[in-house]
Design an enzyme around this catalytic site. Structure first.
Site, mmCIF file in Angstrom:
data_model
loop_
_atom_site.group_PDB
_atom_site.id
_atom_site.type_symbol
_atom_site.label_atom_id
_atom_site.label_comp_id
_atom_site.label_asym_id
_atom_site.label_seq_id
_atom_site.Cartn_x
_atom_site.Cartn_y
_atom_site.Cartn_z
ATOM 1 N N GLU A 124 -1.669 -39.359 8.669
ATOM 2 C CA GLU A 124 -0.868 -38.280 9.999
ATOM 3 C C GLU A 124 -2.327 -38.631 11.000
ATOM 4 O O GLU A 124 -2.509 -38.031 11.570
ATOM 5 C CB GLU A 124 -1.271 -36.901 9.269
ATOM 6 C CG GLU A 124 -0.749 -36.349 8.356
ATOM 7 C CD GLU A 124 -0.884 -33.986 8.237
ATOM 8 O OE1 GLU A 124 -2.324 -34.057 9.150
ATOM 9 O OE2 GLU A 124 -0.052 -34.139 7.475
ATOM 10 N N GLY A 125 -2.643 -39.702 10.884
ATOM 11 C CA GLY A 125 -3.663 -40.116 11.910
ATOM 12 C C GLY A 125 -5.220 -39.752 10.792
ATOM 13 O O GLY A 125 -6.148 -40.640 12.441
#
Length: 373
Positions: free
Chosen positions: A320-321
């Site tokens: 998700e970064g």
């Protein structure tokens, strides 16, 4: 569309500016090498900006491309097939790790639905309005996309990069929100690096057991048979074994390099897309940083091929970064130090931080050293 056309549009960061930044670093009161890799980061950012001293990173943004992958139906993911919209909702509600960190750091998050397999009414219009298709095909037996969809997805990524650059974003933290996404990402890396499926098969962000790992390995092996005949055409490769979110991410990375906008890569999905982009434009990786080690073997293989050394190794596998966002303060710190540390006084000599014999005898503190003699 021919992705190879990007090669003529992308230039390297300004090497002359980098030399100026290196020379300025030599004049700072803190001895060269004392800040470790922060020196290199500051000089890289200075070259990317074309500015000495480097400017502070004041308008970063997290960009997450979202999609579902049909191959998840085989039980290759720790999450249920078609459930990526739940990940998106968690981010939008501020309940995911990347959302918590972004809120704490004051960094806005943008989610782009490239290929979620859900009713559009479940999510806000500004998220779903870009969707290329509903889910991507099962890459072990069919193409992920049609050629037209692959081109639309790449153009979507290009458009998002242009929007961010035009809005003044000065650095992007790039990630994905996908279910099954590590399988096509690993297939892309294996195809481009010429390795077997077992070499690149990991356990994904959600974690899988041994049986699921074997199913995933088999799916990547079957996907490789479909990928190898189209290795010479990056768009055809994304069509065969990529996905809408992966194609959009590839387009984003290429256009970000065209627009001279630095990017921090997160995990295996962004690394795989970066590897595809590198095949199209060999200078593009000069605009990217690898944020973290995700533990995925395909990520390690891709980063090694692009000669990108991760900034952090914290064992963060959530995706998700998140890992890339954790690296952002390091980049911001490098910029601040390079811009704000004072230079040595004129005539102080080349060895800043080293006391003269008289100073050493008097027990004074050497300039820039911080340790009393």
């Amino acid at each position: 569309m021919n992705l190879d056309d990007f090669s003529d549009l992308i230039e390297r960061p300004d090497s002359g500016v980098r030399r100026d930044a290196e020379e300025r670093r030599e004049r700072l009161a803190v001895p060269p090498g004392a800040l470790g890799r922060l020196d290199e980061l500051g000089e890289w950012l200075s070259a990317a900006q074309g500015a000495v001293p480097v400017r502070a990173v004041e308008r970063p943004r997290v960009v997450l491309f979202a999609g579902d992958h049909g191959v998840a139906e085989l039980g290759v993911s720790g999450r249920a097939a078609g459930s990526a919209h739940e990940l998106v909702r968690s981010v939008l509600d501020g309940a995911s790790p990347v959302a918590v960190l972004a809120r704490r750091m004051g960094v806005p998050v943008r989610v782009v639905d490239a290929g979620l397999d859900c009713d559009p009414d479940l999510l806000p219009e500004d998220v779903v309005r870009h969707r290329v298709r509903r889910g991507s095909g099962r890459i072990d037996v069919e193409d992920a996309l049609t050629p037209e969809e692959a081109e639309r997805a790449v153009r979507l990524g290009v458009a998002i990069a242009d929007e961010e650059a035009d809005a003044g974003t000065d650095l992007v933290v790039l990630g994905d929100l996908s279910v099954g996404g590590t399988t096509p990402a690993s297939a892309l890396v294996a195809a481009l690096c010429g390795t077997d499926a077992s070499v690149v098969t990991g356990r994904g962000g959600a974690g899988i057991d041994d049986l699921a790992w074997m199913r995933k390995c088999a799916a990547i092996r079957d996907s490789l048979r479909r990928a190898r005949p189209v290795l010479g055409d990056q768009l055809a490769l994304l069509t065969a074994v990529g996905g809408a979110d992966l194609a959009a991410t590839t387009g984003f990375l290429l256009q970000a390099a065209v627009r001279r906008m630095p990017v921090i890569l997160d995990g295996v999905v962004s690394a795989a897309c970066a590897l595809v982009a590198q095949r199209a434009a060999f200078r593009a990786p000069d605009w990217w940083l690898a944020g973290q080690v995700s533990g995925e073997p395909a990520q390690a293989k891709a980063l090694d091929r692009m000669a990108l050394e991760p900034l952090l190794e914290h064992g963060v596998t959530v995706g998700e970064g998140t890992g890339a966002l954790l690296a952002l303060p390091l980049v911001q710190a490098a910029a601040a130090l390079a811009a704000e540390l004072p230079e040595r006084p004129a005539g102080s000599g080349s060895d800043a931080g080293e006391a003269t014999p008289a100073e050493a005898g008097s027990g004074s503190v050497a300039a820039g050293d911080g340790e009393a003699r």
